[in-house]
Design a protein around this motif. Structure first.
Motif, PDB file in Angstrom:
ATOM      1  N   ILE A   6      47.230 -27.984   9.801  1.00  0.00           N
ATOM      2  CA  ILE A   6      46.439 -26.803  10.159  1.00  0.00           C
ATOM      3  C   ILE A   6      45.209 -26.684   9.271  1.00  0.00           C
ATOM      4  CG2 ILE A   6      46.458 -24.289  10.230  1.00  0.00           C
ATOM      5  CD1 ILE A   6      49.404 -24.443  11.030  1.00  0.00           C
ATOM      6  N   VAL A   7      45.405 -26.830   7.963  1.00  0.00           N
ATOM      7  CA  VAL A   7      44.275 -26.736   7.026  1.00  0.00           C
ATOM      8  C   VAL A   7      43.315 -27.901   7.233  1.00  0.00           C
ATOM      9  CG1 VAL A   7      43.627 -26.782   4.592  1.00  0.00           C
ATOM     10  CG2 VAL A   7      45.596 -25.441   5.322  1.00  0.00           C
ATOM     11  N   GLY A   8      43.855 -29.112   7.469  1.00  0.00           N
ATOM     12  CA  GLY A   8      42.995 -30.266   7.702  1.00  0.00           C
ATOM     13  C   GLY A   8      42.124 -30.093   8.937  1.00  0.00           C
ATOM     14  N   GLY A   9      42.702 -29.562  10.016  1.00  0.00           N
ATOM     15  CA  GLY A   9      41.910 -29.314  11.221  1.00  0.00           C
ATOM     16  C   GLY A   9      40.840 -28.265  10.998  1.00  0.00           C
ATOM     17  N   ALA A  10      41.187 -27.210  10.227  1.00  0.00           N
ATOM     18  CA  ALA A  10      40.200 -26.170   9.936  1.00  0.00           C
ATOM     19  C   ALA A  10      39.054 -26.710   9.089  1.00  0.00           C
ATOM     20  CB  ALA A  10      40.887 -25.001   9.221  1.00  0.00           C
ATOM     21  N   LEU A  11      39.378 -27.570   8.105  1.00  0.00           N
ATOM     22  CA  LEU A  11      38.329 -28.159   7.267  1.00  0.00           C
ATOM     23  C   LEU A  11      37.424 -29.075   8.073  1.00  0.00           C
ATOM     24  CD1 LEU A  11      40.279 -28.961   3.971  1.00  0.00           C
ATOM     25  CD2 LEU A  11      38.671 -27.099   4.405  1.00  0.00           C
ATOM     26  N   ALA A  12      37.985 -29.744   9.088  1.00  0.00           N
ATOM     27  CA  ALA A  12      37.157 -30.582   9.955  1.00  0.00           C
ATOM     28  C   ALA A  12      36.106 -29.746  10.665  1.00  0.00           C
ATOM     29  CB  ALA A  12      38.031 -31.322  10.958  1.00  0.00           C
ATOM     30  N   PHE A  13      36.485 -28.544  11.101  1.00  0.00           N
ATOM     31  CA  PHE A  13      35.526 -27.648  11.738  1.00  0.00           C
ATOM     32  C   PHE A  13      34.454 -27.203  10.754  1.00  0.00           C
ATOM     33  CE2 PHE A  13      38.806 -26.818  15.031  1.00  0.00           C
ATOM     34  CZ  PHE A  13      38.013 -27.068  16.128  1.00  0.00           C
ATOM     35  N   ILE A  14      34.902 -26.787   9.560  1.00  0.00           N
ATOM     36  CA  ILE A  14      33.979 -26.188   8.601  1.00  0.00           C
ATOM     37  C   ILE A  14      33.056 -27.222   7.974  1.00  0.00           C
ATOM     38  CG2 ILE A  14      33.835 -24.931   6.411  1.00  0.00           C
ATOM     39  CD1 ILE A  14      36.492 -23.612   7.155  1.00  0.00           C
TER      40      ILE A  14
ATOM     41  N   ASP B  32       2.601 -30.109  15.876  1.00  0.00           N
ATOM     42  CA  ASP B  32       2.608 -31.300  15.023  1.00  0.00           C
ATOM     43  C   ASP B  32       3.738 -31.216  14.000  1.00  0.00           C
ATOM     44  OD1 ASP B  32       1.794 -33.746  14.017  1.00  0.00           O
ATOM     45  OD2 ASP B  32       0.505 -32.807  12.504  1.00  0.00           O
ATOM     46  N   CYS B  33       4.957 -30.994  14.505  1.00  0.00           N
ATOM     47  CA  CYS B  33       6.067 -30.744  13.583  1.00  0.00           C
ATOM     48  C   CYS B  33       7.363 -31.334  14.136  1.00  0.00           C
ATOM     49  CB  CYS B  33       6.227 -29.241  13.364  1.00  0.00           C
ATOM     50  SG  CYS B  33       7.539 -28.797  12.205  1.00  0.00           S
ATOM     51  N   LEU B  34       8.125 -31.905  13.227  1.00  0.00           N
ATOM     52  CA  LEU B  34       9.503 -32.320  13.520  1.00  0.00           C
ATOM     53  C   LEU B  34      10.435 -31.320  12.874  1.00  0.00           C
ATOM     54  CD1 LEU B  34      11.931 -34.163  14.220  1.00  0.00           C
ATOM     55  CD2 LEU B  34      11.399 -35.478  12.149  1.00  0.00           C
ATOM     56  N   LYS B  35      11.285 -30.692  13.675  1.00  0.00           N
ATOM     57  CA  LYS B  35      12.254 -29.726  13.167  1.00  0.00           C
ATOM     58  C   LYS B  35      13.665 -30.266  13.376  1.00  0.00           C
ATOM     59  CE  LYS B  35       9.341 -25.725  14.234  1.00  0.00           C
ATOM     60  NZ  LYS B  35       9.264 -24.426  14.982  1.00  0.00           N
ATOM     61  N   ILE B  36      14.423 -30.331  12.287  1.00  0.00           N
ATOM     62  CA  ILE B  36      15.819 -30.772  12.338  1.00  0.00           C
ATOM     63  C   ILE B  36      16.678 -29.631  11.821  1.00  0.00           C
ATOM     64  CG2 ILE B  36      17.514 -32.478  11.583  1.00  0.00           C
ATOM     65  CD1 ILE B  36      15.234 -34.429  11.127  1.00  0.00           C
ATOM     66  N   ILE B  37      17.587 -29.163  12.661  1.00  0.00           N
ATOM     67  CA  ILE B  37      18.453 -28.032  12.295  1.00  0.00           C
ATOM     68  C   ILE B  37      19.905 -28.495  12.348  1.00  0.00           C
ATOM     69  CG2 ILE B  37      19.157 -25.688  12.855  1.00  0.00           C
ATOM     70  CD1 ILE B  37      16.460 -25.259  14.162  1.00  0.00           C
ATOM     71  N   HIS B  38      20.602 -28.420  11.208  1.00  0.00           N
ATOM     72  CA  HIS B  38      22.030 -28.708  11.119  1.00  0.00           C
ATOM     73  C   HIS B  38      22.770 -27.370  11.104  1.00  0.00           C
ATOM     74  CE1 HIS B  38      21.534 -33.026  10.009  1.00  0.00           C
ATOM     75  NE2 HIS B  38      20.370 -32.579   9.558  1.00  0.00           N
ATOM     76  N   THR B  39      23.594 -27.140  12.111  1.00  0.00           N
ATOM     77  CA  THR B  39      24.308 -25.874  12.228  1.00  0.00           C
ATOM     78  C   THR B  39      25.809 -26.120  12.144  1.00  0.00           C
ATOM     79  OG1 THR B  39      22.564 -25.017  13.669  1.00  0.00           O
ATOM     80  CG2 THR B  39      24.655 -23.817  13.621  1.00  0.00           C
ATOM     81  N   GLY B  40      26.442 -25.527  11.124  1.00  0.00           N
ATOM     82  CA  GLY B  40      27.888 -25.594  10.971  1.00  0.00           C
ATOM     83  C   GLY B  40      28.491 -24.212  11.051  1.00  0.00           C
ATOM     84  N   LEU B  41      29.791 -24.149  10.881  1.00  0.00           N
ATOM     85  CA  LEU B  41      30.462 -22.847  10.936  1.00  0.00           C
ATOM     86  C   LEU B  41      30.167 -22.008   9.701  1.00  0.00           C
ATOM     87  CD1 LEU B  41      33.959 -23.802  12.410  1.00  0.00           C
ATOM     88  CD2 LEU B  41      31.956 -22.875  13.585  1.00  0.00           C
ATOM     89  N   SER B  42      29.846 -22.671   8.591  1.00  0.00           N
ATOM     90  CA  SER B  42      29.664 -21.928   7.343  1.00  0.00           C
ATOM     91  C   SER B  42      28.235 -21.969   6.817  1.00  0.00           C
ATOM     92  CB  SER B  42      30.603 -22.484   6.264  1.00  0.00           C
ATOM     93  OG  SER B  42      30.334 -23.871   6.037  1.00  0.00           O
ATOM     94  N   ASP B  43      27.361 -22.807   7.377  1.00  0.00           N
ATOM     95  CA  ASP B  43      26.005 -22.887   6.861  1.00  0.00           C
ATOM     96  C   ASP B  43      25.050 -23.368   7.945  1.00  0.00           C
ATOM     97  OD1 ASP B  43      26.944 -25.439   7.069  1.00  0.00           O
ATOM     98  OD2 ASP B  43      25.978 -26.176   5.249  1.00  0.00           O
ATOM     99  N   LYS B  44      23.756 -23.256   7.613  1.00  0.00           N
ATOM    100  CA  LYS B  44      22.703 -23.706   8.524  1.00  0.00           C
ATOM    101  C   LYS B  44      21.571 -24.265   7.673  1.00  0.00           C
ATOM    102  CE  LYS B  44      19.859 -22.179  12.430  1.00  0.00           C
ATOM    103  NZ  LYS B  44      19.533 -21.033  13.322  1.00  0.00           N
ATOM    104  N   GLN B  45      21.141 -25.487   7.992  1.00  0.00           N
ATOM    105  CA  GLN B  45      20.093 -26.151   7.226  1.00  0.00           C
ATOM    106  C   GLN B  45      18.947 -26.518   8.159  1.00  0.00           C
ATOM    107  OE1 GLN B  45      21.214 -29.880   5.483  1.00  0.00           O
ATOM    108  NE2 GLN B  45      19.540 -29.879   4.003  1.00  0.00           N
ATOM    109  N   LYS B  46      17.713 -26.207   7.735  1.00  0.00           N
ATOM    110  CA  LYS B  46      16.547 -26.457   8.559  1.00  0.00           C
ATOM    111  C   LYS B  46      15.551 -27.314   7.781  1.00  0.00           C
ATOM    112  CE  LYS B  46      12.998 -24.088  11.312  1.00  0.00           C
ATOM    113  NZ  LYS B  46      12.473 -22.763  11.726  1.00  0.00           N
ATOM    114  N   LEU B  47      15.091 -28.408   8.391  1.00  0.00           N
ATOM    115  CA  LEU B  47      14.122 -29.313   7.783  1.00  0.00           C
ATOM    116  C   LEU B  47      12.918 -29.433   8.703  1.00  0.00           C
ATOM    117  CD1 LEU B  47      16.572 -32.181   6.704  1.00  0.00           C
ATOM    118  CD2 LEU B  47      15.751 -30.300   5.272  1.00  0.00           C
ATOM    119  N   GLU B  48      11.708 -29.534   8.109  1.00  0.00           N
ATOM    120  CA  GLU B  48      10.482 -29.673   8.886  1.00  0.00           C
ATOM    121  C   GLU B  48       9.590 -30.741   8.257  1.00  0.00           C
ATOM    122  OE1 GLU B  48       8.403 -26.053   9.471  1.00  0.00           O
ATOM    123  OE2 GLU B  48      10.064 -25.034  10.490  1.00  0.00           O
TER     124      GLU B  48
END
Length: 280
Positions: free
Chosen positions: A177-185, A200-216
């Motif tokens: 159960i914990v292993g499956g939850a960690l896979a999601f997170i 004139d921009c490249l935008k890369i957005i990584h979206t997870g259950l616990s964080d969000k990262q944006k690169l340009e």
């Protein structure tokens, strides 16, 4: 990985880790399925003369009681004491693998692989009071003896017999159960990648259950879109789609893996280079 929007000015890709999500869900479901195996069997019988209600006299109730919910009885079954025939311990030998046998011979020891289970025979069938386990036979045999003595002694008015909790099954199920939850997170992140000529921009957005990262990055700084490979185990490779910035910086769009495949990611890289005018 799929193209979600494409025109002369904008190209957008989206990577959704469906397989990781499905693996996480399956792992959690396995843990939930194994969780009931950590419950203990509880048998309670009352005869005339016991301090119970009239409806409970000369009756037995068998139920499972779980470690996590000790005050709730699951799957209760009620039947007259007269239907209870006897309790006994059944044993069976676990079939061992060849590797385990060879390992024990090297260590000069013999491991006992016998499993024991306490069963209750009634007029309606056989009830398993616990699962087969490697615990010693004596505690189960002692509990069976207590049940049989109560059945043979009509002067005893009350019996409460409960098998021990299976902590190993609980740990096994919680691990899944914990292993499956960690896979999601931690692993199941959605990646959105947009090449926009209007800005004139490249935008890369990584979206997870616990964080969000944006690169340009400016589109003009992109010199190459390619697929990187690395060796993984024996005769196996993992691949990832990357963007090179000013020839000295590598920005990954996908993570190393073999789920998307090399040819599919290479085709995507060529499509992006064609859109950016980088292809020969």
């Amino acid at each position: 990985m799929r193209v979600t929007q494409k025109n002369q000015q904008k190209l957008q890709l989206k990577v959704v880790p469906w397989r990781l999500w499905l693996a996480g869900i399956a792992t959690i479901l396995v843990g939930i399925a194994v969780l009931p195996l950590s419950a203990s069997g509880r048998l309670q019988c009352n005869r005339d003369g016991a301090n119970v209600g009239a409806n409970d006299a000369n009756q037995c109730q068998f139920s499972y009681r779980h470690i996590l919910v000790p005050m709730v009885d699951f799957k209760p079954q009620e039947f007259p004491i007269q239907e209870v025939q006897r309790a006994e311990v059944e044993s069976r030998e676990r079939r061992r693998s060849r590797r385990d046998r060879q390992r024990d011979r090297r260590r000069n020891r013999q491991r006992d692989e016998t499993r024991h289970q306490l069963v209750l025979h009634t007029g309606g069938g056989t009830i398993n009071m616990n699962i087969f386990g490697r615990r010693q036979r004596y505690p189960k045999q002692s509990l069976a003896q207590d049940i049989n003595e109560f059945l043979n002694n009509s002067e005893e008015s009350r019996l409460v017999a409960q098998t021990s909790q299976s902590w190993s099954s609980l740990g096994f199920s919680l691990f899944f159960i914990v292993g499956g939850a960690l896979a999601f997170i931690g692993l199941s992140k959605t990646v959105s990648c947009t090449f926009d000529k209007t800005s004139d921009c490249l935008k890369i957005i990584h979206t997870g259950l616990s964080d969000k990262q944006k690169l340009e990055y400016p589109l003009q700084s992109i010199t190459e879109v390619t697929v990187q490979s690395r060796e993984w185990r024996d005769d196996d490779e993992q691949h990832r789609l990357v963007v090179r910035i000013d020839d000295d910086k590598t920005v990954p769009i996908t993570e190393y893996g073999n789920m998307l495949g090399f040819s599919r990611q290479e085709a995507t890289a060529q499509r992006i280079e064609t859109f950016l005018g980088l292809s020969d």
